[in-house]
Design a protein around this motif. Sequence first.
Motif, short mmCIF file in Angstrom:
data_model
loop_
_atom_site.label_atom_id
_atom_site.label_comp_id
_atom_site.label_asym_id
_atom_site.label_seq_id
_atom_site.Cartn_x
_atom_site.Cartn_y
_atom_site.Cartn_z
N MET A 99 118.25 32.68 62.92
CA MET A 99 118.70 32.27 61.58
C MET A 99 118.44 33.42 60.61
SD MET A 99 117.74 28.77 59.52
CE MET A 99 118.35 27.75 60.85
N PHE A 100 119.44 33.69 59.77
CA PHE A 100 119.39 34.88 58.92
C PHE A 100 120.09 34.60 57.60
CE2 PHE A 100 121.67 39.04 58.00
CZ PHE A 100 120.60 39.61 57.34
N GLY A 101 119.38 34.78 56.49
CA GLY A 101 119.96 34.57 55.18
C GLY A 101 118.95 33.99 54.21
N PHE A 102 119.44 33.28 53.19
CA PHE A 102 118.57 32.73 52.16
C PHE A 102 118.76 31.23 52.01
CE2 PHE A 102 118.59 37.17 50.92
CZ PHE A 102 117.27 37.38 50.54
N LEU A 103 117.68 30.58 51.63
CA LEU A 103 117.70 29.17 51.23
C LEU A 103 117.38 29.13 49.74
CD1 LEU A 103 117.40 26.03 51.49
CD2 LEU A 103 115.02 26.45 52.19
N ASN A 104 118.25 28.52 48.97
CA ASN A 104 118.01 28.32 47.54
C ASN A 104 117.30 26.97 47.39
OD1 ASN A 104 118.03 28.08 44.77
ND2 ASN A 104 120.26 27.94 44.58
N LEU A 105 115.97 27.01 47.39
CA LEU A 105 115.17 25.78 47.40
C LEU A 105 114.88 25.29 45.99
CD1 LEU A 105 113.48 23.73 49.13
CD2 LEU A 105 111.53 25.25 48.72
N ASN A 106 115.01 23.98 45.79
CA ASN A 106 114.57 23.33 44.56
C ASN A 106 113.13 22.87 44.79
OD1 ASN A 106 114.11 21.78 42.29
ND2 ASN A 106 116.09 20.75 42.36
N LYS A 107 112.17 23.67 44.35
CA LYS A 107 110.76 23.40 44.64
C LYS A 107 110.29 22.11 43.97
CE LYS A 107 106.93 24.92 42.66
NZ LYS A 107 106.04 23.76 42.79
N PRO A 108 109.62 21.24 44.74
CA PRO A 108 109.12 19.98 44.15
C PRO A 108 107.83 20.20 43.35
CG PRO A 108 108.58 20.07 46.49
CD PRO A 108 109.41 21.29 46.20
N PHE A 109 107.54 19.27 42.47
CA PHE A 109 106.31 19.30 41.67
C PHE A 109 105.09 19.17 42.57
CE2 PHE A 109 102.88 17.27 39.34
CZ PHE A 109 102.84 17.99 38.16
N GLY A 110 104.05 19.93 42.26
CA GLY A 110 102.79 19.81 42.97
C GLY A 110 102.66 20.69 44.20
#
Length: 289
Positions: free
Chosen positions: A1-12
């Motif tokens: 697997m190669f590339g980026f994940l645009n993560l919506n980081k959760p609180f905490g």
Amino acid sequence: MFGFLNLNKPFGWTSHDCVAKTRKLVRLKRVGHAGTLDPAATGVLPIALGKATRLLQYLPGEKAYRATIRLGVRTTTDDLQGEIITEKSVTNLTFKTVENALQQFQGKIEQIPPSYSAIQVEGKRLYDLARKGETVEAPVRTVEVFKIEILDWREGEFPEIDVAIACGTGTYIRAIARDLGSVLETGGTLAALQRTASSGFILENSLTFTDLETQLQAGTFQPLSPDLALQHLPSVSLSAPADQKWCQGQKIAFADSSSQILRVYSEDGRFLGIGQTQDDVLVPLVVLV
């Protein structure tokens, strides 16, 4: 697997927690992130997968946030996660006064990072020293705030102002909240923070962990192409056999005496990696193919 994940980081969650969770979900050891977010902050956290971790240092540094600043309160951490140092009613504070004060936080400004931050002083992180009760003053840093836009203003005993902030790398929004309170002589702290853009990724296109798990189970998850995050860099295409030689780590003759970082492609459009021009040659920095 190669590339980026645009993560919506959760609180905490810490940024490290997010990397560990992603590593487990995608079953990949080589995972990294760009632009640390505090546990209390949410929003865009770029995650690199596989060889894309080698590209993290070349991502653009610009970021954008939505923040809520509460006035009349000072805390040990410059946000609501810390202990209250002072608290006083400021019902007489007006929107115009706050608006005028905010103007001085645009452009290139000097900041002292919060005591509870990942900044290192003599090899030790400030939050580790703070937890031990050691008082160490962080060095002053020059950062750049491109724009501050006021979104909402709520009067009361402890007024709150919502702002959208576009800034360069290294800018602490907690420090802006704290310093605004100092300028107003009321005290100020960060009440909420969401990162809406980071390193070329935006909140509207981000995935939560629930989204990621759903896509992985359905077999539909596709990492974002690594070169999409590098559009701020100029590009060059190499024809054969120069592209093969470059991928083997060889310098290629290149008519450019300047020194600049470039995206490198093959003639058929394959992204090969990152190179740098030096004295009329193209030097491989990161070879991905």
